[in-house]
Write a protein that holds these residues in place. Sequence first.
Motif, short mmCIF file in Angstrom:
data_model
loop_
_atom_site.label_atom_id
_atom_site.label_comp_id
_atom_site.label_asym_id
_atom_site.label_seq_id
_atom_site.Cartn_x
_atom_site.Cartn_y
_atom_site.Cartn_z
N TYR A 160 0.81 -1.22 0.02
CA TYR A 160 0.02 -0.11 0.19
C TYR A 160 0.97 1.34 0.01
O TYR A 160 1.82 1.29 0.70
N PHE A 177 0.81 5.68 0.49
CA PHE A 177 0.14 6.80 0.61
C PHE A 177 0.50 7.99 -0.37
O PHE A 177 1.50 7.92 -0.90
N LYS A 178 -0.57 8.75 -0.53
CA LYS A 178 -0.24 9.83 -1.54
C LYS A 178 -0.65 11.22 -0.89
O LYS A 178 -1.59 11.53 -0.48
N THR A 179 0.30 11.94 -1.35
CA THR A 179 0.07 13.62 -1.20
C THR A 179 -0.04 14.18 -2.53
O THR A 179 0.79 14.24 -3.19
N GLY A 227 -3.05 12.55 2.29
CA GLY A 227 -3.29 11.36 2.32
C GLY A 227 -2.85 10.45 3.29
O GLY A 227 -2.97 9.10 3.29
N GLY A 228 -2.48 11.06 4.50
CA GLY A 228 -2.31 10.25 5.60
C GLY A 228 -0.94 9.46 5.72
O GLY A 228 -0.68 8.60 6.53
N ASP A 229 0.12 10.20 4.90
CA ASP A 229 1.34 9.38 4.93
C ASP A 229 2.23 9.92 6.01
O ASP A 229 2.28 11.13 6.58
N SER A 250 4.36 7.50 -1.42
CA SER A 250 4.96 6.99 -0.38
C SER A 250 5.94 5.78 -0.63
O SER A 250 5.49 5.02 -1.58
N THR A 280 -6.89 5.10 8.45
CA THR A 280 -6.68 4.75 7.15
C THR A 280 -7.76 3.57 6.71
O THR A 280 -8.13 3.46 5.76
#
Length: 465
Positions: A93, A95-97, A111-113, A293, A318
């Motif tokens: 998985y 995470f995306k910013t 995105g919760g990174d 990430s 998440t």
Amino acid sequence: MRFPIINLYITLFFLSCSPNPYLLNNSGSLLLKGKINNLIIESGLDASMGIKIVSLNTGKSIYEFNSEKLFMPASNNKLYTCAVALEKLGPDYRFKTSIYKYRNNLIMKGGGDPDLTLNQLDSLAKIISKDINSIDSLFVDVSFMDTLNYGEGWMWDEGAWWYAAPISAMTLNDNCIDFHVDPGKLDEPAKVEMVPYTDFVSVINQSSTVSDTIDFQKFKIDRDWAGRTNLFTISGNIQDTASTDTFQRNLYDPVLFSGTVFKNQLEHYGVNVKHLEARDGTQNASLICVHTSDSLLLSAQNLMHESDNLTAELFTKTFPVNDTTQGNWVDGIYIIKSFLADSVGIDTSVLRIADGSGVSRYNLSSADQLVKLLYYMYHSKHKNDFIYTLPGGGSKSTLRDRLDFSESKIRAKTGHLSGVSCLSGYLFTDRYGPLAFSILINGYTGSATPYKNLQDKIISFLLHD
């Protein structure tokens, strides 16, 4: 009369050799039970304790004491969170910013990174600067998750420490400021470099550089956490011969902190930003660049090695995210408990999970429940990944000063709060084969060192018996 006297001597002999009555009700291998019981008795420690040790080959318990009694697990709670992250999200998985453009505005969507760095965010600013010279507003969108920054049962006075950083979908630099400190000139304040340097925080430096330890005052950096501001006060003494030291302190309002830093980075590359605001929504906006990430597996390893509370809570929030549900603790904890009940076979009616990290004192688990989780993961498809996340003895982790003789033979998670010391994980022994174990200790005062020493002695005995 001779036989009654002999019988009395025999009775007294066995009573004198018998274990503490407190330990008479535990179970397991008779020889193993006697040796571990003696370690507990000889320690002379006064605390509540729950222990369970199970063979991973047979599934049979080889030692138990108070194994079903509930204790505060502290960071042993992260074992549940890490397991669900691997099962629910998967080790790959990401995470995306994301950065969007709407008219002459930019939207930075978190995105919760848990591991977004200053350099990674700076790379997005550099990309944007190639095509844009000025924007009206920079909006920070954290709608990926709810806006609750602190978990249920977290102590209100945890302060500015790294481990108590607020939780947000837009997280940068662990939601902390790094203070790099060197001595100044004699009788003058310490030299302090702040990373990132930003006017989002203010600093009062009342420290002093000294040449001796007479009336030495401990060096401190604290934030006005009670007033919910980002005013940091630096006080105390630093010796003129001291080397560079780094202090990490958390921030109030991580959303506007990340927005302010990104605004400064854009301006560094020549992009004029007229306005900054926290506001949700990317409707009708165009995606222009994304930071993706590293894999969740690497974040999970950091979670377990550094006992990173921020990562644990971002994972938890998440878990429930989909097209109609934003990240939140209630649904995330429900997913953890559902996994424990449906897959692991734990009766969650006698389990209390209040957060993903174990910071909350409302969490309650037993050694039996933690060992069931460990046993399940050892026989699951995520066995190798799960073991990979766990620290070894003496490694660069929360076990860095413990069990350094056995790095390859132990993989375990520590857990500590005031009055709480826990250790749970795997042992790879020559005599007993692979084992899952949990040693939970609650209710003491003072230093945790004697209780950690007892845990280490039990582990050492199992490895070298």
